[in-house]
Scaffold this motif. Structure first.
Motif, PDB file in Angstrom:
ATOM      1  N   THR A 293     -25.390  21.070  16.011  1.00 37.74           N
ATOM      2  CA  THR A 293     -25.337  20.870  14.561  1.00 37.74           C
ATOM      3  C   THR A 293     -26.648  21.265  13.878  1.00 37.74           C
ATOM      4  OG1 THR A 293     -23.817  19.036  14.927  1.00 37.74           O
ATOM      5  CG2 THR A 293     -24.807  19.205  12.757  1.00 37.74           C
ATOM      6  N   LEU A 294     -27.757  20.944  14.485  1.00 33.74           N
ATOM      7  CA  LEU A 294     -29.053  21.249  13.873  1.00 33.74           C
ATOM      8  C   LEU A 294     -29.261  22.758  13.750  1.00 33.74           C
ATOM      9  CD1 LEU A 294     -31.587  20.063  12.662  1.00 33.74           C
ATOM     10  CD2 LEU A 294     -32.595  20.012  14.938  1.00 33.74           C
ATOM     11  N   GLN A 295     -28.917  23.508  14.791  1.00 29.16           N
ATOM     12  CA  GLN A 295     -29.037  24.965  14.713  1.00 29.16           C
ATOM     13  C   GLN A 295     -28.061  25.540  13.700  1.00 29.16           C
ATOM     14  OE1 GLN A 295     -28.650  26.936  18.485  1.00 29.16           O
ATOM     15  NE2 GLN A 295     -30.867  27.048  18.733  1.00 29.16           N
ATOM     16  N   LEU A 296     -26.898  24.957  13.598  1.00 26.07           N
ATOM     17  CA  LEU A 296     -25.909  25.421  12.624  1.00 26.07           C
ATOM     18  C   LEU A 296     -26.405  25.184  11.203  1.00 26.07           C
ATOM     19  CD1 LEU A 296     -23.174  26.742  12.284  1.00 26.07           C
ATOM     20  CD2 LEU A 296     -22.128  24.484  12.379  1.00 26.07           C
ATOM     21  N   VAL A 297     -26.997  24.025  10.955  1.00 25.19           N
ATOM     22  CA  VAL A 297     -27.567  23.733   9.634  1.00 25.19           C
ATOM     23  C   VAL A 297     -28.692  24.722   9.329  1.00 25.19           C
ATOM     24  CG1 VAL A 297     -28.903  22.035   8.312  1.00 25.19           C
ATOM     25  CG2 VAL A 297     -26.892  21.312   9.605  1.00 25.19           C
ATOM     26  N   ASP A 298     -29.522  25.012  10.323  1.00 22.70           N
ATOM     27  CA  ASP A 298     -30.601  25.985  10.141  1.00 22.70           C
ATOM     28  C   ASP A 298     -30.038  27.355   9.768  1.00 22.70           C
ATOM     29  OD1 ASP A 298     -33.328  26.934  10.232  1.00 22.70           O
ATOM     30  OD2 ASP A 298     -32.839  27.842  12.168  1.00 22.70           O
ATOM     31  N   ALA A 299     -28.961  27.768  10.421  1.00 25.42           N
ATOM     32  CA  ALA A 299     -28.339  29.055  10.127  1.00 25.42           C
ATOM     33  C   ALA A 299     -27.772  29.080   8.705  1.00 25.42           C
ATOM     34  CB  ALA A 299     -27.244  29.356  11.137  1.00 25.42           C
ATOM     35  N   VAL A 300     -27.175  27.987   8.282  1.00 28.10           N
ATOM     36  CA  VAL A 300     -26.610  27.910   6.933  1.00 28.10           C
ATOM     37  C   VAL A 300     -27.714  27.982   5.882  1.00 28.10           C
ATOM     38  CG1 VAL A 300     -25.401  26.383   5.307  1.00 28.10           C
ATOM     39  CG2 VAL A 300     -24.525  26.695   7.633  1.00 28.10           C
ATOM     40  N   VAL A 301     -28.804  27.283   6.116  1.00 26.98           N
ATOM     41  CA  VAL A 301     -29.929  27.310   5.177  1.00 26.98           C
ATOM     42  C   VAL A 301     -30.536  28.718   5.136  1.00 26.98           C
ATOM     43  CG1 VAL A 301     -32.260  26.423   4.751  1.00 26.98           C
ATOM     44  CG2 VAL A 301     -30.412  24.852   5.351  1.00 26.98           C
ATOM     45  N   SER A 302     -30.656  29.349   6.284  1.00 29.16           N
ATOM     46  CA  SER A 302     -31.182  30.719   6.333  1.00 29.16           C
ATOM     47  C   SER A 302     -30.261  31.680   5.592  1.00 29.16           C
ATOM     48  CB  SER A 302     -31.341  31.173   7.786  1.00 29.16           C
ATOM     49  OG  SER A 302     -32.304  30.396   8.442  1.00 29.16           O
ATOM     50  N   ALA A 303     -28.965  31.503   5.752  1.00 24.28           N
ATOM     51  CA  ALA A 303     -28.002  32.350   5.049  1.00 24.28           C
ATOM     52  C   ALA A 303     -28.111  32.164   3.535  1.00 24.28           C
ATOM     53  CB  ALA A 303     -26.584  32.046   5.523  1.00 24.28           C
TER      54      ALA A 303
END
Length: 84
Positions: free
Chosen positions: A49-59
């Motif tokens: 989940t943490l990496q997914l949140v990071d990817a969403v914020v980066s996007a």
């Protein structure tokens, strides 16, 4: 600083503010999206989940950056119409 170095620096700054420079910036920003997509796929596969949140914020940052560059490009185009 020699005049050659100042001239090169001035040209580089001018290119960044040009249409070609803006298009190049859009392209390089969108190229970063490939990395974010890979990160998101990996995060989903690992259920991280943490990496997914990071990817969403980066996007979101990429989308905002491209939107700002497109706005700048439109302003350049409207300035051309007014100048012509």
């Amino acid at each position: 600083m020699s005049t050659d170095k100042k001239s090169a620096l001035t040209k580089a700054k001018g290119f960044k503010k040009s249409k070609a420079g803006t298009y190049l910036s859009i392209g390089t920003t969108l190229f970063g999206a490939v990395s974010v997509i890979k990160q998101a796929k990996k995060a989903r596969g690992e259920q991280d989940t943490l990496q997914l949140v990071d990817a969403v914020v980066s996007a979101a940052a990429i989308a905002t950056g491209v939107a700002l560059l497109v706005r700048e490009l439109r302003r350049m185009n409207s300035d051309d119409v007014l100048a012509g």
